[in-house]
Design an enzyme around this catalytic site. Structure first.
Site, short mmCIF file in Angstrom:
data_model
loop_
_atom_site.label_atom_id
_atom_site.label_comp_id
_atom_site.label_asym_id
_atom_site.label_seq_id
_atom_site.Cartn_x
_atom_site.Cartn_y
_atom_site.Cartn_z
N THR A 184 0.85 -1.19 0.00
CA THR A 184 0.00 0.00 0.00
C THR A 184 0.88 1.23 0.00
O THR A 184 1.90 1.27 0.70
CB THR A 184 -0.94 0.04 1.22
N GLU A 328 -4.69 -3.11 4.44
CA GLU A 328 -4.27 -3.87 5.62
C GLU A 328 -5.43 -4.68 6.21
O GLU A 328 -5.25 -5.44 7.15
CB GLU A 328 -3.71 -2.93 6.69
N LYS A 439 -6.10 11.28 -1.88
CA LYS A 439 -6.59 10.11 -2.61
C LYS A 439 -7.30 10.55 -3.89
O LYS A 439 -8.35 11.15 -3.85
CB LYS A 439 -7.52 9.27 -1.75
N TRP A 444 -3.37 6.60 -4.06
CA TRP A 444 -2.75 7.56 -3.14
C TRP A 444 -1.67 8.42 -3.77
O TRP A 444 -0.90 7.97 -4.60
CB TRP A 444 -2.10 6.81 -1.97
P1 AMP Z 1 -6.38 1.52 0.43
O1 AMP Z 1 -5.52 0.81 1.39
O2 AMP Z 1 -5.65 2.12 -0.72
O3 AMP Z 1 -7.56 0.71 0.03
O4 AMP Z 1 -6.97 2.80 1.19
C1 AMP Z 1 -7.71 2.70 2.37
C2 AMP Z 1 -8.16 4.08 2.78
O5 AMP Z 1 -9.02 4.64 1.79
C3 AMP Z 1 -8.93 4.16 4.07
O6 AMP Z 1 -8.10 4.12 5.21
C4 AMP Z 1 -9.65 5.49 3.90
O7 AMP Z 1 -8.77 6.58 4.18
C5 AMP Z 1 -9.96 5.51 2.42
N1 AMP Z 1 -11.32 4.97 2.19
C6 AMP Z 1 -11.67 3.72 1.84
N2 AMP Z 1 -13.01 3.61 1.73
C7 AMP Z 1 -13.53 4.82 2.04
C8 AMP Z 1 -14.86 5.35 2.15
N3 AMP Z 1 -15.92 4.61 1.88
N4 AMP Z 1 -14.99 6.64 2.53
C9 AMP Z 1 -13.91 7.42 2.79
N5 AMP Z 1 -12.64 6.98 2.70
C10 AMP Z 1 -12.45 5.70 2.34
#
Ligand code: AMP
Length: 543
Positions: A184, A328, A439, A444
């Protein structure tokens, strides 16, 4: 007293061997990079997975070896998921959207032995090759007729499978054996690896399948637009065969028109992806004036979907399931399905609920805490840092003790870096994040990395990269900068200066010059104050 039940190891290959027996008519439909539609049933997939397992063994791959993939959603990528983990090796999915520097870092950090790539990504690999492990073998996921001309020493996927036996003596693995590795970039610093196990993957599959009970399962046709290179396509390649659904894989074309056509032609009922993808589909639905016929549901997550987008789908009779999770967490933490009483509410009331990030799935515990680590009430008002615990959540990062040490609290809960409130009914609302990241389109951008790169420009004295709301991408990076002298470099000059370290889509969209940046008591740039200062700033695309 102990229970007197058998204890069989949870194993990923068992999902496919089960599907081949119990759901022989279902399988995988793929829009191929070769340009056509390919179909294979689960029994056919299992036969090819067995051939691939023999081919991997012939390449010298054994237990614990990391095998990388750089590929779109398609049947060969699915086959790799099962063959690699089936022989006890680790399927390391690489996100092709990462900057070259990050890709080089993760292939070396993972110590990948073989890398399987779609034709599309061969040029990227040609550029990266000098920086990748010398012994790394590269396999192109196609047949001999479509092999690209390349100076690289490339193997051909279909040739490796040719003539191999169509069954394989799958080893009985300890259920805690590592199965897949996904890095990630959703943290600051170098990407960090979440290392899933057979146990966590099978449990995640159960967990999510139970949460989405009527929407997955026998005979359903599901489209993962969420990539297999981003947290295992949220677990769908495991859930679909387990529950008897067919996977419809979109390949490389993720624009609204291509997705609409595929959904329509393949009668997809349930589609999964990040909000920016659904903005494209929505525009196409509006242009054609009708929904793809079979589509009833979508799972939206990875970033917050705008209320207007949820409304537009709901008004058109497509149910939005708003989920939250992270790499994670395997990744799903909340599932966003609603009880019938919520689905029956008038639109605005329904949107008030669907705008929240769902309720926790069984087996995922949530807590919010104040800065001292004291638990805060789940009253919908109290807002704190969100921590999670459960069998599908990472207990450490792969070979990264420093990052691991910072990511868990004293009770062993994982710090998500999200700031949230939880209502008495269990609805999660993501309100902010402690991680200094932007994001964009579900991927990211590290604000700190961007800031460090930009301030290395001689004309920039200080700089902050902030997330500005964007209707298509959710967030886009904008620089707030202080010049070191009279000269103020243009945005293009700044982008040119940093381009080596970032992918194109990670570049800032604008630069706003100020005389000084607001600082916190601890001498850091106060992003909070900056966001306030930017109150009426409008992204260039909206002017
Ligand atoms: P990733 O590991 O790239 O899938 O990113 C995870 C992160 O994306 C989370 O910790 C949040 O900061 C953001 N995220 C995922 N789903 C949502 C959602 N439904 N609303 C707002 N932020 C989200």
């Amino acid at each position: 007293m102990q229970g007197l039940m058998m204890n069989r190891p949870l194993s990923i290959i068992d999902i496919l061997t089960y599907a081949a027996e119990a759901h022989p008519a279902e399988g995988i439909v793929s829009a191929r990079t070769e340009g056509d539609i390919h179909r294979e049933t689960y029994p056919e997939a299992l036969a090819r997975v067995s051939q691939l397992a023999h081919a991997l063994a012939a390449l010298g791959i054994g237990e614990g070896d990391r095998v990388a993939t750089l590929a779109w959603n398609g049947y060969r990528h699915f086959e790799l998921y099962y063959a690699i983990s089936g022989i006890g090796a680790v399927c390391h999915t690489i996100n092709p959207r990462l900057a070259a520097e990050q890709m080089i870092y993760i292939v070396n950090h993972a110590e990948d032995r073989v890398l399987f790539t779609d034709i599309t990504f061969v040029p990227i690999l040609e550029a990266l090759r000098p920086h990748l492990p010398e012994a790394l073998r590269i396999v192109v996921m196609t047949d001999r007729a479509h092999m690209p001309d390349s100076p690289l020493d490339l193997l051909c996927y279909e040739e490796l499978l040719d003539g191999q036996p169509t069954d394989y003596p799958w080893p009985e693995l300890d259920e805690n054996t590592a199965s897949a590795l996904c890095y990630t970039s959703g943290t600051t610093g170098n990407p960090k690896g979440a290392l899933y196990s057979h146990r966590s993957t099978v449990l995640h599959s159960f967990t999510v399948a139970v949460s989405l009970l009527q929407k997955l399962g026998l005979g359903k046709r599901i489209l993962p637009v969420v990539p297999l290179f981003h947290v295992n396509a949220w677990g769908l390649p495991y859930m679909a065969p387990m529950t008897g659904a067919t996977l419809v894989m979109p390949g490389a074309h993720l624009d609204g028109k291509s997705l609409y056509d595929l959904i329509e032609a393949e009668r997809v009922e349930f589609a999964w992806g990040v909000p920016s993808v659904w903005m494209g589909l929505l525009a196409e639905i509006k242009a054609r004036g009708r929904n793809p016929e079979a589509l009833t549901d979508m799972l939206v997550g990875g970033a917050a979907p705008p209320r207007s987008m949820i409304a537009a789908f709901e008004e058109r009779g497509i149910c939005v399931n708003h989920a939250w999770g992270m790499t994670e967490m395997s990744p799903i933490g909340t599932h966003g399905t609603q009880p019938p009483a919520v689905e029956a509410l008038p639109l605005e009331q329904k949107l008030d609920i669907k705008q929240r990030a769902g309720r926790r799935a069984f087996g995922v515990e949530l807590k919010i805490t104040d800065p001292e680590g004291t638990r805060m009430p789940h009253d919908g008002e109290a807002t704190g840092e969100l921590f999670v615990r459960g069998n599908t959540i990472a207990s450490a990062y792969f070979n990264d003790a420093a990052a691991s040490a910072k990511s868990f609290d004293a009770e062993g809960w994982f710090a998500t870096g999200d700031v949230a409130s939880i209502s008495p009914e269990g609805y999660l609302t993501i309100r902010d994040r402690t991680k200094d990241l932007i994001k964009s389109g579900g991927e990211w951008i590290s604000s700190i990395d961007l800031e460090n790169a930009v301030v290395s420009h001689p004309a920039v004295a200080a700089c902050a990269a902030v997330a500005v709301p964007h209707p298509k991408w959710g967030e886009r990076p904008v620089l707030i900068a202080v010049a070191s002298g009279e000269a103020r470099p243009t945005l293009d000059e700044i982008c040119d200066h940093v381009k080596e370290h970032f992918a194109k889509w990670q570049m800032p969209d604008d630069v706003v010059w100020v005389d000084a940046l607001p600082m916190t008591a601890t001498g850091k740039i106060s992003k909070l104050t900056l966001r306030g200062t930017l109150g009426d700033y409008v992204h260039p695309d909206l002017r």
